[in-house]
Design an enzyme around this catalytic site. Structure first.
Site, short mmCIF file in Angstrom:
data_model
loop_
_atom_site.label_atom_id
_atom_site.label_comp_id
_atom_site.label_asym_id
_atom_site.label_seq_id
_atom_site.Cartn_x
_atom_site.Cartn_y
_atom_site.Cartn_z
N ARG A 104 81.66 -15.23 60.00
CA ARG A 104 82.72 -14.23 59.99
C ARG A 104 83.25 -14.01 61.40
O ARG A 104 82.48 -13.77 62.33
CB ARG A 104 82.19 -12.92 59.41
N THR A 108 88.58 -10.45 63.40
CA THR A 108 89.36 -10.32 62.17
C THR A 108 88.50 -10.10 60.93
O THR A 108 89.01 -9.68 59.89
CB THR A 108 90.20 -11.60 61.94
N ASP A 200 69.14 -6.40 54.13
CA ASP A 200 69.68 -7.73 54.39
C ASP A 200 68.85 -8.77 53.63
O ASP A 200 67.69 -9.01 53.96
CB ASP A 200 69.66 -8.04 55.89
N ASP A 203 67.39 -11.79 55.73
CA ASP A 203 66.25 -11.40 56.57
C ASP A 203 65.00 -11.19 55.74
O ASP A 203 63.90 -11.56 56.15
CB ASP A 203 66.58 -10.12 57.34
#
Length: 209
Positions: A104, A108, A200, A203
């Site tokens: 990502r 933006t 997450d 993780d």
């Protein structure tokens, strides 16, 4: 949401509760993700096409159904999606595995492809895209975009936990795909974390921070 199937099976719901628990360790978390993927896959693959072949039983020769065509492609979104692959592959050991890697843009927030390797010919396969978390929908939309650009046509998306916001965006961007989710959670918070969520997933699957 006609193309969204939320799994209500008690076994799936029970295992998702174990996933959510912050005290669930890496080994158990990874096993649970695999088990949930298998249970979801059982439902998601119920429309696999069949054809009859002739076999010999110990008693006689007969015609019996097998999965037809080029079968299945499982395409995890790296890296958390990898945790769901073995669960689906346990159902269809002949399935081919592809991979999609996305990053990502920090400014933006638009996902960009950094790796995409799909079984060939992808156009003839049923494609199951896996990612345990469907949060904003950006990665899911981008992954399906890339698969379609490479010729993929029949696509199913499997996610264990989904936020309503991401689900709506994925459905609007790709109304032709089937979306299977284990549970639709309440919302995204200001940091784009699913609430109540499970933290997450990458993780927790791989034991990293």
């Amino acid at each position: 949401m006609s193309n969204v199937i939320e799994m209500t099976h008690p076994l799936i719901q029970h295992k998702i509760t174990r996933l959510r628990d912050k005290n669930t360790g890496t080994a158990e978390f990874s096993s649970l993700v695999e088990e949930i993927a298998m249970l979801m896959g059982y439902e998601a693959l119920k429309d696999l096409p069949l054809e009859d072949i002739e076999i010999e039983t110990p008693i006689e020769t007969c015609k019996s159904p097998v999965i037809s065509g080029k079968k299945l492609a499982i395409v995890p979104i790296l890296r958390a999606g990898l945790g769901m692959v073995s669960g689906v592959q346990a159902l269809v050991p002949t399935a081919k595995i592809g991979h999609i890697g996305l990053y990502r843009d920090e400014v933006t927030h638009i996902p960009h492809e950094y790796y995409c390797k799909l079984p060939d010919p992808i156009s003839e396969r049923l494609i199951v895209v896996t990612d345990p978390m469907l949060a904003t929908g950006g990665s899911a939309i981008a992954a399906v975009d890339f698969i379609k650009q490479h010729g993929g046509k029949k696509i199913k998306f499997m996610s264990i936990i989904a936020a309503p916001e991401g689900l709506k965006k994925l459905q609007e961007a790709h109304p032709d795909i089937q979306i299977y989710v284990g549970h639709i959670d309440r919302e995204l918070n200001e940091n784009a974390y699913i609430c109540p969520g499970l933290g997450d997933a990458g993780d927790r699957i791989f034991g990293t921070k």
